[in-house]
Design an enzyme around this catalytic site. Sequence first.
Site, mmCIF file in Angstrom:
data_model
loop_
_atom_site.group_PDB
_atom_site.id
_atom_site.type_symbol
_atom_site.label_atom_id
_atom_site.label_comp_id
_atom_site.label_asym_id
_atom_site.label_seq_id
_atom_site.Cartn_x
_atom_site.Cartn_y
_atom_site.Cartn_z
ATOM 1 N N HIS A 26 0.875 -1.296 0.073
ATOM 2 C CA HIS A 26 -0.051 -0.035 -0.045
ATOM 3 C C HIS A 26 0.820 1.341 0.004
ATOM 4 O O HIS A 26 0.617 2.203 -0.854
ATOM 5 C CB HIS A 26 -1.098 0.148 1.293
ATOM 6 C CG HIS A 26 -1.956 1.224 1.161
ATOM 7 N ND1 HIS A 26 -1.669 2.296 1.967
ATOM 8 C CD2 HIS A 26 -3.042 1.368 0.393
ATOM 9 C CE1 HIS A 26 -2.708 3.201 1.774
ATOM 10 N NE2 HIS A 26 -3.199 2.657 0.883
ATOM 11 N N GLU A 68 -10.946 -10.871 -26.820
ATOM 12 C CA GLU A 68 -10.030 -11.581 -25.636
ATOM 13 C C GLU A 68 -10.150 -13.002 -25.714
ATOM 14 O O GLU A 68 -9.218 -13.468 -24.833
ATOM 15 C CB GLU A 68 -10.349 -10.976 -24.394
ATOM 16 C CG GLU A 68 -11.742 -11.052 -24.007
ATOM 17 C CD GLU A 68 -12.000 -10.326 -22.565
ATOM 18 O OE1 GLU A 68 -11.301 -9.808 -21.686
ATOM 19 O OE2 GLU A 68 -13.334 -10.074 -22.370
ATOM 20 N N ASP A 87 -6.702 -11.165 -21.018
ATOM 21 C CA ASP A 87 -7.133 -12.487 -21.273
ATOM 22 C C ASP A 87 -6.713 -13.128 -22.731
ATOM 23 O O ASP A 87 -6.668 -14.283 -22.590
ATOM 24 C CB ASP A 87 -8.567 -12.272 -21.251
ATOM 25 C CG ASP A 87 -9.271 -12.272 -19.748
ATOM 26 O OD1 ASP A 87 -8.667 -13.323 -19.009
ATOM 27 O OD2 ASP A 87 -10.256 -11.550 -19.575
ATOM 28 N N CYS A 93 -7.094 -2.540 -24.596
ATOM 29 C CA CYS A 93 -7.514 -2.099 -23.113
ATOM 30 C C CYS A 93 -6.795 -3.047 -22.134
ATOM 31 O O CYS A 93 -7.182 -2.807 -20.836
ATOM 32 C CB CYS A 93 -9.028 -1.846 -22.811
ATOM 33 S SG CYS A 93 -9.724 -3.299 -23.073
HETATM 34 C C1 PEP Z 1 -8.267 -7.851 -20.684
HETATM 35 O O1 PEP Z 1 -8.648 -9.101 -20.479
HETATM 36 O O2 PEP Z 1 -7.188 -7.442 -21.225
HETATM 37 C C2 PEP Z 1 -9.328 -6.712 -20.134
HETATM 38 C C3 PEP Z 1 -8.846 -5.645 -20.233
HETATM 39 O O3 PEP Z 1 -10.382 -7.070 -19.203
HETATM 40 P P1 PEP Z 1 -10.150 -7.635 -17.662
HETATM 41 O O4 PEP Z 1 -8.638 -7.331 -17.214
HETATM 42 O O5 PEP Z 1 -11.193 -6.975 -16.841
HETATM 43 O O6 PEP Z 1 -10.419 -9.055 -17.733
HETATM 44 MG MG MG Z 2 -10.643 -9.567 -19.721
#
Ligand code: PEP
Ligand code: MG
Length: 576
Positions: free
Chosen positions: A189, A431, A455, A502
Amino acid sequence: MEILSGVPAARGFAAGPVYVIHPHRLRAPGHKTAGSPSEEWTRYMGAVVEAKIRCSLYYEKALAEAGADAAAIFEAHAAMLEDPDLQDAIQEAIEKRYLTAEAAVEEATEFYTGLLAKMDNEYFRQRADDVRAIGSELAEILSGSLAPPIELTNPSIILAEDFTPAQTVQLDKSLVLGFCLARGGVTSHTSILARSLGLPAVVGTGMAILSVKVGSHALLNGCEGTLYIGPDADTQVVFEERAKAFRALQQDRKAQCHLPTFTRDGRRVEVAANIGSIAAAQEAIQYGAEGAGLLRTEFLYLEKTSLPTEEEQYQAYQTIADVFHPHPVVLRTLDIGGDKELPYLTLPSELNPFLGVRALRLCLQQPELFIPQLRAALRTGAGRSLKIMFPMVADLDELRQARQLLENCRGDLQNEGTPVADKLEIGIMVEIPSAALLADWFAGEVDFFSIGTNDLTQYTLAVDRTNASLDYLSSSLHPAVLHLIEHVTRAAHTYGIWVGVCGEMAADPLAVPILLGLGLDEFSMSASAIPDIKDIIRRLTYTDAKGLAVEALRQPGANEVMRLVLDRLPWLADFE
Ligand code: PEP
Ligand code: MG
């Protein structure tokens, strides 16, 4: 001059006197004998109530001072105080073995700390610190032995064995120049807080720092992980030069972070934030986010004890869309199930949760869960810039079913006379490798793609993303993943739709030139990474990045890709 080395945990430089905080030892309970089990249980429950009140006060303070990431830990602690396994263990010790509340708390928290610390999974190992922290908070309340206040009177570098989150939050941050801890990790933290506050931190230096004389002059280098006590003149001069250059660079990045991002040869790239709360949305704006590329809606479901209603969801989504206005928000529909459980939703247990009934699969199987969210999203889209994104799509049929359900919801809302979005962009997260490989089919039926590389990497390389012992294999820079990204991007552009990333990869300095070269239109990431990533993109040319991406695709493994990038762009090492 004495030099102490540790692990760099937050970049930056600080010079000044040190202030040493010694660990607080609780007053020994002496010969306290247990009251009756019911008296001890009542004392324990009273301490839990007090600890929860403290958690909410610390949460508010951390949120105001350092933002959502640093505050989130206190929500976790409040939830942990209600953990049924922990409570059962304490109750058993009090009622069956007649322990005092103090002894029962100590025994149970030590047991769980030991158990968690031994786990393979990095996430669980970190939770050991949390159990230790709530254990000491409860012990402090039960013993009535309060830690002496930390009386900082002038700006100082703080030296300590380790900090509980509660201690860190109580410090007067205006007088903290930096942190140096004998123990602690990069994800502790204090390290998170230091990064949020922009203060340097070095951890894991060993106990020697506790013997440093209070008030000694010191230099803290959070980029290298070094503490100099009583530095000589030469060290001081070199340090000051580096600190000055670092500050100039930081100021420059901060000043530039609100401007749009172009490569040196004029290619425009959108840089957006991944967010999971209203507070995080407000924070993202400060870092120059051009919208939310990923709104993880799970937060609304996880912070409640029953399903959020359509109205509650509408209020939250509306607030977030208004924070980002006129930039867009990409709302990802519920990604729950599998490893992410909702206590109030009983789902059948599965042998392979990551391959199980999660995300869109769950929503399609339980439309009563999905419909309120789709209706809330459609209502939010009226007059606002909102896009909807479906997670974990493996098959075209799933997308078609989800779109059909969305259209049914739109029809119902219109019949009810409720304003809805006229035109709302619909996209999918890419993903799962099957979706990546069939990107041409999907591109013909959606308005955008956002590649979830966390993912996508997990499923392409068959590595559990939460298993730290497989970290060596779990790299999004693996050429197998890069080939999928290349295929998806090409398909998107053939059909004239935009494509973003993302996953964490979007904020990896070594991955950014390759993603740029592969043609990604949007990068979405944790907000605090935005100023650095915008800076990196501005130093690159699209033409060179394309050449680098072609070479990366020809490599046999992730290590070769990393070496290639560092060989061509050695300055990126400074951003790691
Ligand atoms: C991903 O899988 O790259 C993603 C952005 O979704 P999460 O990390 O929420 O599974
Ligand atoms: Mg994901």
